[in-house]
Scaffold this motif. Structure first.
Motif, mmCIF file in Angstrom:
data_model
loop_
_atom_site.group_PDB
_atom_site.id
_atom_site.type_symbol
_atom_site.label_atom_id
_atom_site.label_comp_id
_atom_site.label_asym_id
_atom_site.label_seq_id
_atom_site.Cartn_x
_atom_site.Cartn_y
_atom_site.Cartn_z
ATOM 1 N N MET A 19 0.737 -1.168 -0.007
ATOM 2 C CA MET A 19 -0.105 0.087 -0.006
ATOM 3 C C MET A 19 0.700 1.345 0.150
ATOM 4 S SD MET A 19 -3.164 -1.115 2.557
ATOM 5 C CE MET A 19 -3.942 0.423 2.463
ATOM 6 N N ALA A 22 1.936 1.590 -3.585
ATOM 7 C CA ALA A 22 0.935 2.050 -4.373
ATOM 8 C C ALA A 22 0.713 3.618 -4.268
ATOM 9 C CB ALA A 22 -0.074 1.191 -4.135
ATOM 10 N N LYS A 23 0.463 3.768 -2.999
ATOM 11 C CA LYS A 23 0.155 5.254 -2.801
ATOM 12 C C LYS A 23 1.231 6.309 -3.201
ATOM 13 C CE LYS A 23 -4.132 4.313 -1.469
ATOM 14 N NZ LYS A 23 -5.211 5.107 -2.113
ATOM 15 N N SER A 24 2.375 6.075 -2.807
ATOM 16 C CA SER A 24 3.637 6.888 -3.339
ATOM 17 C C SER A 24 3.834 6.873 -4.783
ATOM 18 C CB SER A 24 4.826 6.390 -2.445
ATOM 19 O OG SER A 24 5.215 5.249 -3.233
ATOM 20 N N GLU A 26 1.318 6.787 -6.744
ATOM 21 C CA GLU A 26 0.150 7.466 -7.325
ATOM 22 C C GLU A 26 0.516 9.128 -6.918
ATOM 23 O OE1 GLU A 26 -4.266 8.345 -5.632
ATOM 24 O OE2 GLU A 26 -3.708 6.307 -5.675
ATOM 25 N N ALA A 27 1.063 9.442 -5.849
ATOM 26 C CA ALA A 27 1.543 10.736 -5.346
ATOM 27 C C ALA A 27 2.275 11.389 -6.231
ATOM 28 C CB ALA A 27 2.086 10.684 -3.826
#
Length: 64
Positions: A19, A22-24, A26-27
């Motif tokens: 997670m 994935a979030k990094s 996306e950022a």
């Protein structure tokens, strides 16, 4: 019982690091100019998650 706890800790760490990645990603896609700061925060956070997971695995194996 300790082996089950160790397995759950490893599973949780894998999900957590996934997670974080994935979030990094996306950022970074949203703000490419902040990629260095985001990457640094991602590495530090992933290291903390892995450290906590390793501690949980060792405690689970010792307790069992």
């Amino acid at each position: 019982m300790g082996a089950i706890g160790a397995g759950i800790a490893a599973l949780g760490a894998g999900i957590g690091v996934g997670m974080i990645g994935a979030k990094s990603t996306e950022a970074i896609a949203r703000q490419p100019e902040a990629a260095g700061d985001i990457r640094t925060a991602m590495i530090i956070t992933a290291a903390l998650v892995e450290g906590a997971a390793l501690f949980a695995i060792v405690v689970g194996l010792i307790a069992g």
